[in-house]
Write an enzyme that holds these catalytic residues in place. Structure first.
Site, mmCIF file in Angstrom:
data_model
loop_
_atom_site.group_PDB
_atom_site.id
_atom_site.type_symbol
_atom_site.label_atom_id
_atom_site.label_comp_id
_atom_site.label_asym_id
_atom_site.label_seq_id
_atom_site.Cartn_x
_atom_site.Cartn_y
_atom_site.Cartn_z
ATOM 1 N N ILE A 254 -33.312 -6.969 26.714
ATOM 2 C CA ILE A 254 -33.898 -8.173 27.289
ATOM 3 C C ILE A 254 -34.897 -7.801 28.373
ATOM 4 C CG2 ILE A 254 -31.931 -8.389 28.890
ATOM 5 C CD1 ILE A 254 -32.281 -11.470 28.706
ATOM 6 N N CYS A 255 -35.871 -8.662 28.593
ATOM 7 C CA CYS A 255 -36.833 -8.564 29.696
ATOM 8 C C CYS A 255 -37.768 -7.362 29.490
ATOM 9 C CB CYS A 255 -36.067 -8.510 31.019
ATOM 10 S SG CYS A 255 -37.058 -8.727 32.501
ATOM 11 N N ALA A 256 -37.741 -6.397 30.381
ATOM 12 C CA ALA A 256 -38.575 -5.203 30.236
ATOM 13 C C ALA A 256 -37.929 -4.151 29.339
ATOM 14 C CB ALA A 256 -38.877 -4.605 31.606
ATOM 15 N N TYR B 78 -40.332 -9.552 28.228
ATOM 16 C CA TYR B 78 -40.965 -10.185 29.376
ATOM 17 C C TYR B 78 -42.475 -10.146 29.139
ATOM 18 C CZ TYR B 78 -41.615 -11.633 34.187
ATOM 19 O OH TYR B 78 -41.933 -12.353 35.309
ATOM 20 N N SER C 193 -35.029 -10.279 23.854
ATOM 21 C CA SER C 193 -35.157 -11.543 24.571
ATOM 22 C C SER C 193 -36.148 -11.408 25.714
ATOM 23 C CB SER C 193 -33.785 -11.985 25.088
ATOM 24 O OG SER C 193 -33.821 -13.295 25.615
#
Length: 182
Positions: A101-103, A122, A150
């Protein structure tokens, strides 16, 4: 019982790490958090997290899924750690789940697991890399075969619920989601 490994690096995004761990645990999944070393993890907003163990003390064969929380510089530390890449590749080759998720989806990309897939991250992370073999999307959560990605802290709950659905089925996901009053 399903088992999930959540590696925790210094500077990880605490909202993501805690949400993933919490919701998977509510679903009856055994979650093991593993630090890259023996030290407590100081997350990106200053919260101190105490991993269950260290990465050196886990056996990747015991897990059904590995989930990478994002945040910076946490995702950079995960990406720079050859043990993380080895675990990701091992689980992928065994037909098990990998998620980020994210980075942290950039770690999946660095391990070659996003090639030929759709993925999200992200804003600016994956689309800022030269990844012509990856279809970078803006969806909150993307599950492409057994690779799940995500967007970021705001999608952490949806991400964790998708992880539950993949591991335990729609019924358990719905049960956990009802308990959250969503």
């Amino acid at each position: 019982m399903a088992r999930v490994l959540v590696p925790l690096a210094q500077g990880c995004e605490e909202l993501e790490a805690v949400t993933i761990t919490d919701l998977l645990t509510r679903a009856g999944v055994t979650v093991v958090t593993a630090g890259l070393d023996e030290n407590p993890v100081k997350a990106s907003r200053g919260v101190t997290l105490l991993p269950d163990t260290t990465l050196d003390d886990v056996n990747a064969d015991e897990f059904d899924m590995v989930v990478l929380p994002g945040g910076l510089p946490g995702a950079d530390y995960l990406d720079a750690d050859p043990r993380i890449h080895a675990i990701l590749k091992q689980l992928h080759q065994q037909g098990k789940y990998t998620a980020a998720i994210c980075a942290a989806p950039k770690v999946l990309a660095g391990a070659g697991l996003l090639d030929g897939r759709q993925a999200t991250s992200y804003p600016g992370v994956l689309d800022g890399m030269n990844l012509p073999q990856v279809a970078v999307m803006s969806d909150a959560v993307i599950s492409d075969d057994k690779v799940i990605t995500s967007r970021g802290p705001g999608t952490a709950m949806d991400f964790a619920l998708e992880l539950i659905e993949q591991l335990k089925g729609r019924e358990i996901r719905n049960e956990v989601e009802r308990g959250l009053c969503r």
